[in-house]
Design a protein around this motif. Structure first.
Motif, mmCIF file in Angstrom:
data_model
loop_
_atom_site.group_PDB
_atom_site.id
_atom_site.type_symbol
_atom_site.label_atom_id
_atom_site.label_comp_id
_atom_site.label_asym_id
_atom_site.label_seq_id
_atom_site.Cartn_x
_atom_site.Cartn_y
_atom_site.Cartn_z
ATOM 1 N N ASP A 3 46.707 41.999 51.213
ATOM 2 C CA ASP A 3 47.278 40.752 50.706
ATOM 3 C C ASP A 3 46.295 39.603 50.834
ATOM 4 O O ASP A 3 46.316 38.669 50.028
ATOM 5 C CB ASP A 3 48.582 40.443 51.457
ATOM 6 C CG ASP A 3 49.797 40.922 50.680
ATOM 7 O OD1 ASP A 3 50.139 40.283 49.683
ATOM 8 O OD2 ASP A 3 50.372 41.949 51.042
ATOM 9 N N LEU A 28 44.031 39.893 47.811
ATOM 10 C CA LEU A 28 44.766 39.458 46.621
ATOM 11 C C LEU A 28 44.924 37.940 46.606
ATOM 12 O O LEU A 28 44.798 37.288 45.564
ATOM 13 C CB LEU A 28 46.137 40.131 46.586
ATOM 14 C CG LEU A 28 46.133 41.651 46.360
ATOM 15 C CD1 LEU A 28 47.527 42.226 46.575
ATOM 16 C CD2 LEU A 28 45.652 41.977 44.959
ATOM 17 N N SER A 88 41.638 36.151 45.725
ATOM 18 C CA SER A 88 41.356 36.205 44.282
ATOM 19 C C SER A 88 42.071 35.099 43.540
ATOM 20 O O SER A 88 41.577 34.582 42.530
ATOM 21 C CB SER A 88 41.790 37.571 43.726
ATOM 22 O OG SER A 88 41.019 38.598 44.289
ATOM 23 N N GLU A 93 44.954 50.619 44.999
ATOM 24 C CA GLU A 93 45.222 49.187 45.088
ATOM 25 C C GLU A 93 44.146 48.462 45.896
ATOM 26 O O GLU A 93 43.830 47.300 45.626
ATOM 27 C CB GLU A 93 46.615 48.937 45.681
ATOM 28 C CG GLU A 93 46.843 49.496 47.060
ATOM 29 C CD GLU A 93 47.474 50.880 47.030
ATOM 30 O OE1 GLU A 93 48.180 51.234 47.998
ATOM 31 O OE2 GLU A 93 47.240 51.621 46.055
ATOM 32 N N SER A 117 41.041 48.264 43.446
ATOM 33 C CA SER A 117 41.202 47.276 42.379
ATOM 34 C C SER A 117 41.176 45.855 42.922
ATOM 35 O O SER A 117 40.547 44.957 42.344
ATOM 36 C CB SER A 117 42.496 47.535 41.614
ATOM 37 O OG SER A 117 43.613 47.436 42.467
ATOM 38 N N SER A 118 41.847 45.609 44.056
ATOM 39 C CA SER A 118 41.902 44.241 44.587
ATOM 40 C C SER A 118 40.545 43.792 45.118
ATOM 41 O O SER A 118 40.143 42.637 44.926
ATOM 42 C CB SER A 118 42.966 44.145 45.687
ATOM 43 O OG SER A 118 42.693 45.060 46.722
ATOM 44 N N SER A 119 39.813 44.691 45.799
ATOM 45 C CA SER A 119 38.502 44.303 46.338
ATOM 46 C C SER A 119 37.504 44.047 45.206
ATOM 47 O O SER A 119 36.740 43.077 45.243
ATOM 48 C CB SER A 119 37.979 45.392 47.281
ATOM 49 O OG SER A 119 37.867 46.632 46.590
ATOM 50 N N ASN A 133 38.234 43.216 42.131
ATOM 51 C CA ASN A 133 38.688 42.006 41.436
ATOM 52 C C ASN A 133 38.227 40.751 42.201
ATOM 53 O O ASN A 133 37.767 39.776 41.601
ATOM 54 C CB ASN A 133 40.205 42.039 41.313
ATOM 55 C CG ASN A 133 40.710 41.032 40.301
ATOM 56 O OD1 ASN A 133 40.240 40.964 39.176
ATOM 57 N ND2 ASN A 133 41.657 40.220 40.719
#
Length: 1634
Positions: free
Chosen positions: A1419, A1422, A1425, A1457, A1460-1462, A1464
């Motif tokens: 989180d 996220l 970002s 997840e 993708s989050s790292s 991004n």
């Protein structure tokens, strides 16, 4: 590093080492890579292949084949650059590989031979030098040595032919040594190709290197070989060898010495022919035979003539054999045999015809068909030789012309087509051929389902014959100019005969084309000379025929348009005055046909247009003699249409029209009598046509027509004795009835069509007098004709201008007769049109004077209603015809009733009508009610539309009629409710008009009825009865006081209605109208409340139940606490009656608010659950719901489910929402008390247990009810669409469900949030962890909405959220970070203000050590970002490197997840890397670039999207415009990516701009060779291949080639074939450095 020649060898050896891969796709790629390597360094690659094969002698042959195929490709593509040394190496290798095994291994040796052939295109001498060493005199050569010689002779003719003499010299002795059939076959193969090569060489001597070469050079050797092949090998038992021999003998025959060939022909031809019996596939035999015949004819053989008979006898069966169109060899054989016949026809035409023509009479179908095929071939290909044989050939066709076999027919048509092109049909007897074509064009179309292919293999459909005949006719009439004089005007003879009817369309088209050609040549050429062409049809016959067949215009592929166009073209030959007129009238008719099709064309309108065209034509001609001749011709053609009733019917109309235009009355009477004498009365269409003809004729000849009918009535036919009409003397009673029917129809049509001013005086005296005597009949046809005739007579009277003064004295008698016909019809089904037509007749009769007596009218209405309404529900309908008949019958009934109503348009007339209809309206049978109500609605609408109130009078029976229809608005048959409502609507407007309102007045109250229609068909019963309540309100407003009692009495009668729905609707209407007497009902409330629960258990009638529920309000308003307490004490789950009592408490807002407060107090004061051990020795505890809060929750649901509770819910909205939200959170996973669980299992009565009693579900449903009543219905809908309610019930999804709820509340119920937030804040310190999670999740989502700014909630929410950063629960800490990140969405302008605070919280989240699953870190990533773009740049840059290093390990995390989050977040960090940190961050980009590019092949789409974004962000920071542009163009979401092309371009730009990074990038790629994802393992070597491909030689010195090759070698053993393919492909790309 630079790749030396040894490195090229090593690269090729690496590829060769993997050649034993079992996957065919990998093998293919390895082969392609070798070929790619060979493109740059052909010699080194070929040498490496040579060395590998020599070093690996034990390599099994399938893998050797792959290498040899690669070598063949390399040689073919680089033959011009190949040096002699390498060529020699390849030749020696291929030669050894080809001959290494004495056994025949086709794939291996063929591949080696192909290499030799490829090299031989340039190095023929070197190849021959090597291969000839394997070809020693006296020693039988290897099989593939000979095949290689043969293939070389084909691929390099000019290079190989000089060797052939010596090869043949050496080979000839070897022929005797060959013992195996395979060896013999390859010798034959070689001789065949040698001969072909020599013949090609000789045919192109002008281009040959040695133009002195002659056929004689090889003749001796070829003949010697021939001797062995023909005399020895052709006798072999092995079929393949015999075929090989025969294939060789064909081209060899052209090279044999002429005298030897002449000498051998007597043996050679029989020998070849004998093979036909030994082989099923005879193509090679036929081809060889054709070549031998061609060679014999070319040398002028004299012995060939002796063998002609034998040749014909052998070849003929080949043509007669069935041809399999799916077998190419069979088709080729057929063509070769025809070529043989062509050769024979050119040399021996007499012998050929003498052989063929008798076979046309053979009884065998195949022989006849085959012979005809040969005839066509001969006519086309030997036209010069056949010129003098034309009469003979034509005369021989008489037997095929009468053959009935379809295959023979098709063959005959094809022969005739050939004859037409070569002048045969101009000879005497040619007309027979043309007639034959037309007979085939006229074949009837086949009916029924198509046969299966297997069933028609040996047959041919007549449709196919017809199609080819039509095409042939059109072809010879349009493209063969010499046929014009033959076909014109001869084809006109075929227009009239009936047997050519099916050929009319193609015939008309061909004639039109011929006629237009004649017109172009001039009028004299076009005009038909009837004197010299006595067989041609007359102009009258042509006109009649073409006009009549046009009446059915789409039959026969559109013969209507074709006939009319031909008629237009022939105008000069019809009558000289018609040209200009027809040019204007015929084209519109043709255009009209083109606008429609067979389904959409109105036959009646089309026939009327044609009759108008005929009348116009007759007017233009205005020649009585011509018109009489036309009518005579029409009468003559009547019998031609006995099989086509539609056209014959139209012909009768044309006759009537033509007779009507004739001025000669004697001719008219004569033709009418002939029509009566010759008509076929048994056919309905003919009876109708004859009657129409008399009717049309009567327009101009009324007296003559009636006189002729009168004579007919008096004839002996009706007295069964011989008289002047003795043609009828032997007819039966049934036939006589048909004649009578026709007579009756004639009278009807005469009355209908004759001039109105003349016919009225003749109806009763001349027409009805003769009609009346036939009513006493049981014959169906006669009945129908009588009724139709009465209809037409009545219409004629009505249409007359004198109808109002005409007194029809026989009207009542006719009506009575019609009723008798109706009553006689069976009541169990609807079979005939008698009901319909009799009612139509009564409708017309009812309008005539004098009016019917009341009793007669009542009897008529009763009989007609009973005849139609009493039919069974399906009325015996089993077909579309019966369905149409039923619809038409009902329409006829409506027309009759409205016509009768119109005679007495008054309340009394309306009542009289409904006295008959009421029993049907109340019938227990649904279909009878439905029909009756449909009629009623129609009649009332008609009454309303035609009402003309002169004086204000009372509508005294309004109450009675409305009372009949209003309960039917709820009839159990939903299909008739609208009709009932329409009846009420019409009655109210009738009342208004009687009160004096204008006809165009629209009453606001009555119009509301129309808006209720949709509700009437709602399947929800409550909505239906609520609609009935609304209808009752409207009726109450418009019902006059004096009608109220009669209305009530009628409604009360409705309580006994056999339909339960109507009975309940009656109670609804009564209660509505008695609403004002509520005071009376209040006096009885105490008594009702005493029995309330018991009565609810007994009563099943819904309106009674609702009345009792309404009474609960009175009790609760005085004793609310006691009522609530007693209801809460009711057993759980509440039964349906208790639930209904709870809902009754929502009647009045004040009372409802007080009850809700009592229930909230009960819920908040008690604990939500207790924790008990699941069993005695268990260490875990189960949560069990407490009873009072659970009961209160259920009670709240029932109260708030009532619509009336809305105001009270709004007043307590925050308290209710928070209490119920926390109630949901506290019941997730909570169980029922055990006593209630047992009760749940035992409950089987659905009325007592309307829903399952599950604590969390009850709480969610209650929350939904509260939101619905609180005006937040959009929240419920939004949650439902996203599955939020179901998520809230589960432990795993509760958090997300709360998030969705908060989002929906912020969107749809923002103004309610401040009080909700205020009420929720204290819960952050709750002792229940789940309540803290629920509250922080709710707050976190609110922070994502900008509504918190509008409501000044941001600071409060932010402070209270951040206060839980150190909460002991990881989920709370995670949700805190999510909430803080949500500020970026909800309040982006506040991020800068709180930036350091927010970023610090996120960094702490990244470093959270107390979360073993890294969910807090997830989180945090996220959140970062989302926040970075909005924070102060300096705040971000200070932590940039720390974040980058911290997130890098997550790039390859096993959970998508995290990946993708790292990734991004990495993309977002790129936005802040300029300035002092630019160089440092560039290193981070390079470090992560490989991961980003390879993860474009990640199996998870979310990771792929993140990689695309991150790469687009990295592009500008890499300071390479090409890469930036590439990333921007190719890496957009939703756009497909061709990964290979993209990686190729990326690698090119990387090497152009950052060559120094090559080693690092390759090293990083090597790490991914061990990735757990197959696609990424495949992408890594491909990336390396592209990098090396685009790097220059200096840059490549960075690369550790040994390490790279070792890694790729390991990758070639990967379990995934796609990975091995990419590794092999990359190895091929390394050729750049070769």
């Amino acid at each position: 590093m630079k790749m030396t020649e040894s490195n090229v060898k090593r690269l090729a050896t690496t590829l060769l080492g993997a050649i034993t891969d079992k996957d065919p796709l990998v093998q293919e790629q390895l082969c392609n890579s070798l070929c790619y390597l060979g493109e740059s360094k052909a010699e080194e690659t070929l040498n490496a292949c040579d060395e590998y094969l020599r070093q690996h002698e034990k390599l099994v042959y399938p893998y050797r084949v792959i290498i040899l195929k690669a070598m063949e490709t390399i040689v073919k593509n680089n033959i011009d650059e190949l040096d002699r040394c390498t060529a020699k190496i390849v030749i020696i290798l291929a030669s050894n590989e080809m001959t290494k095994s004495k056994e025949l291994i086709l794939d291996w040796q063929q591949a080696a031979s192909s290499v030799l052939v490829a090299v031989g295109k340039r190095f023929i001498n070197r190849v021959m030098e090597e291969v000839l060493t394997k070809f020693q005199p006296g020693i039988l050569p290897h099989y593939f040595v000979m095949q290689t010689f043969a293939n070389l002779s084909v691929t390099n003719v000019f290079g190989m032919v000089p060797f052939l003499n010596s090869i043949l010299t050496t080979m000839l002795p070897m022929l005797h040594l060959a013992r195996q059939d395979q060896m013999k076959a390859v010798f034959c193969f070689a001789l065949q190709h040698f001969s072909d090569s020599i013949l090609e060489y000789l045919a192109n001597l002008d281009q040959a290197p040695d133009p002195t070469v002659r056929k004689d050079t090889f003749s001796t050797e070829i003949f010697s070989a021939y001797d062995v092949l023909f005399n020895h090998w052709l006798q072999s038992r092995e079929g393949k060898l015999r075929l090989a021999v025969v294939q060789a003998l064909g081209p060899m025959s052209h090279l044999m010495p002429s005298e030897k060939l002449e000498e051998q022909l007597p043996r050679l031809i029989p020998g070849i022919i004998a093979l036909y019996k030994k082989h099923s596939e005879t193509f090679y035999v036929s081809k060889s035979l054709g070549q031998i015949l061609e060679a014999s004819v070319n040398m002028g053989s004299r012995t060939l003539e002796v063998q002609v008979d034998m040749l014909l006898a052998a070849l003929h069966p080949q043509i007669c054999a069935p041809v399999d169109s799916f077998n190419p060899l069979v088709i080729k054989n057929h063509n070769e045999v025809l070529r043989c016949f062509t050769i024979l026809a050119c040399s021996f035409p007499d012998r050929l015809l003498a052989f063929l023509l008798p076979k046309l009479e053979n009884s065998n179908e195949r022989i006849r068909v085959g012979t005809l095929h040969i005839m066509r071939q001969v006519i086309n290909s030997a036209s010069v030789q056949m010129e003098i044989k034309k009469p003979f050939i034509l005369s021989s066709m008489k037997f095929p012309l009468v053959d009935t076999n379809n295959k023979v027919k098709r063959a005959v048509v094809q022969v005739i087509s050939a004859m037409a092109h070569h002048g045969y049909l101009e000879q005497p007897g040619g007309e027979m051929m043309i007639e034959y074509i037309l007979r085939q064009c006229a074949l009837p179309p086949e009916l029924g389902s198509k046969k299966q292919i297997s069933e028609i293999e040996d047959s041919l459909t007549s449709d196919s014959v017809r199609t080819i005949s039509i095409n042939t006719l059109y072809l010879i009439s349009t493209t063969v100019d010499r046929m014009n004089d033959v076909l014109w005007p001869y084809l006109l003879e075929f227009l009239i005969p009936v047997q050519f009817t099916n050929a009319l369309t193609p015939l008309c088209k061909s004639l039109m084309h011929l006629a237009m050609k004649r017109q172009e040549e001039g009028e004299n050429s076009f005009l038909i000379q009837y004197d010299s062409n006595v067989n041609l049809p007359s102009p009258f016959a042509l006109t009649t025929r073409l006009l009549i067949v046009s009446s059915n215009p789409y039959l026969g592929e559109g013969r209507g348009a074709a006939s009319l166009r031909l008629l237009n073209v022939l105008h000069l030959n019809i009558h000289p005055l018609l040209g200009q007129r027809w040019k204007k009238t015929i084209p519109p008719l043709v255009n009209y046909l083109e606008e429609f099709n067979e389904e959409t064309l109105s036959q009646k309108e089309w026939e009327e247009k044609l009759l108008m065209f005929l009348r116009d034509t007759l007017t233009v001609v205005s020649d009585n003699t011509w018109i009489c001749q036309l009518s005579l011709e029409m009468c003559k053609q009547l019998n031609c249409y006995n099989g086509t009733p539609l056209e014959k019917n139209f012909l009768y109309k044309c006759i009537g029209t033509t007779l009507g235009a004739a001025s000669n009355k004697e001719i008219v009477r004569k033709h009418l009598q002939e029509l009566l004498e010759t008509a076929r009365y048994q056919e309905e269409a003919e009876r109708e046509g004859l009657a129409c003809s008399f009717g049309i004729c009567a327009i101009n000849h009324l007296d003559d027509t009636l006189a002729k009918l009168e004579d007919f009535v008096k004839s002996d036919i009706f007295r069964k004795s011989v008289g002047i009409f003795n043609i009828f003397k032997d007819r039966s009673d049934t036939e006589v009835d048909k004649v009578k029917s026709t007579l009756i129809l004639c009278y009807g049509h005469v009355a209908m069509r004759a001039p109105q001013e003349l016919v009225l005086a003749r109806i009763e005296s001349d027409i009805l007098r003769n009609v009346f005597q036939y009513f006493n009949t049981k014959d169906l046809t006669l009945k129908l004709c009588l009724i139709r005739s009465i209809c037409m007579i009545s219409q004629a009277i009505c249409n007359s201008v004198q109808s109002s003064s005409f007194v029809f004295s026989q009207k009542a008698e006719l009506v009575t007769q019609m009723m008798e016909f109706i009553r006689a019809e069976p009541m169990d089904f609807l079979k005939t049109a008698i009901r319909k037509r009799a009612m139509i007749a009564c409708t017309y009769l009812s309008t005539l004077e004098p009016p019917l007596e009341d009793l007669d009218k009542a009897e008529l209405i009763h009989s007609c209603l009973h005849s139609v309404l009493a039919l069974p529900s399906d009325a015996g309908i089993t077909s579309y015809f019966q369905e149409t008949l039923y619809f038409d019958t009902m329409t006829a009934l409506k027309d009759l009733l409205t016509r009768l109503l119109l005679r007495n348009l008054s309340p009394q007339g309306l009542q009289n009508m409904f006295e008959h209809l009421t029993p049907w309206i109340k019938s227990p049978k649904g279909h009878e009610r439905e029909r009756a109500l449909g009629l009623s609605a129609y009649l009332l609408r008609y009454f309303l539309e035609h009402l003309n109130v002169i004086a204000i009078v009372p509508f005294y029976n309004l109450g009675l009629l409305v009372g009949i229809f209003s309960p039917r608005c709820a009839d159990s048959l939903s299909t008739l409710r609208h009709n009932a409502l329409d009846c009420v609507y019409s009655l109210l407007y009738i009342q208004l008009f009687y009160e004096g309102f204008a006809q165009d007045y629209q009453d606001e109250v009555a119009e509301k009825l129309l808006s209720l229609k949709d509700s009437l068909i709602d399947p929800n019963v409550s909505i239906l009865f609520h609609t009935c309540y609304s209808i009752a309100q409207i009726i109450g407003k418009r019902l006059p006081p004096d009608q109220f009692i009669s209305f009530l009495l009628t409604i009360f009668e409705g309580l006994k209605d056999s339909d339960a729905n109507c009975a309940r609707a009656a109670t609804v209407i009564i209660n509505c109208l008695l609403k004002e007497r509520g005071a009376v009902l209040l006096e009885k409330v105490p008594e009702i409340m005493g029995l309330i629960h018991g009565k609810l258990c007994e009563v099943k009638d819904e309106h009674v139940v609702k009345a009792i529920q309404q009474s609960v309000y009175l009790l609760a308003s005085q004793h609310k606490a006691a009522v609530v307490a007693s209801l809460l004490a009711s057993p759980l789950p509440f039964d349906s009656h208790t639930c209904s009592l709870w809902r009754a408490l929502a009647t009045e807002p004040t009372l409802t608010s007080q009850v809700l407060e009592l229930l909230l107090d009960k819920m908040n004061k008690d604990v939500p659950f207790t924790e008990n051990k699941s069993f005695l020795l268990s260490s875990s505890y189960d949560r069990v719901a407490t009873v009072i809060p659970l009961a209160a929750t259920c009670a709240l649901y029932e109260i708030m489910s009532a619509p009336e509770s809305g105001a009270a819910v709004l007043g307590l909205y925050p308290e209710l929402f928070v209490t119920l939200l926390l109630r949901v959170s506290c019941t997730v996973g909570v169980q029922l008390p055990r006593n209630l669980q047992a009760k749940e299992r035992k409950s089987t009565n659905p009325r007592l247990a309307p829903k399952i009693l599950e604590p969390c579900s009850c709480a969610v449903e209650t929350l939904q009810a509260m939101l619905s009543r609180g005006g937040s219905g959009e929240v419920i809908t939004c949650m439902g669409l996203e599955g939020g309610w179901e998520l809230m019930k589960t432990s795993e999804g509760h958090e997300e469900g709360v998030t969705l709820l908060a989002r929906a509340m912020a969107k749809h119920s923002g103004p309610k949030l401040p009080l909700i937030v205020k009420t929720l804040i204290p819960v952050l310190n709750s002792v229940y962890e789940i309540q803290r999670i629920t509250t922080i999740a709710y707050f976190a989502e609110l922070l994502s909405s900008n509504v918190v700014n509008d409501l000044i909630l941001l600071e409060s929410l932010l402070d209270n959220t951040m206060s839980r950063q150190k909460d002991v629960c990881p989920n709370v800490r995670r949700l805190v970070l999510r909430g803080l990140a949500n500020i970026a969405t909800g309040s982006p302008d506040k991020v800068r203000k709180h930036g350091p605070q927010l970023l610090t919280a996120m960094i702490n989240g990244l470093d959270d050590k107390d979360d073993p699953h890294n969910l807090v870190a997830l989180d945090a990533m996220l959140g970062l970002s989302r926040l970075l773009d909005l924070a102060e740049e300096w705040d971000v840059r200070s932590i940039l490197l720390h974040i980058t290093i911290r997130i890098r390990p997550f790039f390859d995390n096993e959970r998508d997840e995290f990946r993708s989050s790292s990734i991004n977040l990495f993309g977002h960090l790129n936005k802040f890397c300029h300035g002092n940190c630019e160089d440092v961050f560039f290193e981070q980009i390079i470090n992560g670039l490989v991961s980003l590019l390879l993860h474009l092949q990640d199996p998870k789409p979310s990771v792929v999207r993140a990689c695309k974004f991150a790469l687009r962000m990295c592009g500008p920071n890499m300071e390479c415009d090409e890469l930036t542009d590439l990333f921007e163009r190719q890496l957009h979401d939703g756009r497909g990516l061709h990964f290979g092309e993209f990686m190729n371009d990326t690698s090119k730009y990387l090497m152009q701009s950052f060559p120094d990074t090559l080693s690092r990038i390759i090293s990083t790629n090597l790490f991914y060779f061990k990735s757990c994802w197959e696609d990424i393992r495949a992408a890594a070597p491909m990336f390396i291949g592209f990098l090396v491909l685009h790097a220059d030689k200096v840059t490549c010195e960075q690369v550790d080639l040994n390490q790279l090759l070792s890694a790729l070698q390991l990758l070639l053993k990967d379990p995934a074939p796609t990975v091995r393919i990419k590794a092999a492909e990359t190895l091929g790309r390394l050729v750049k450095f070769a």
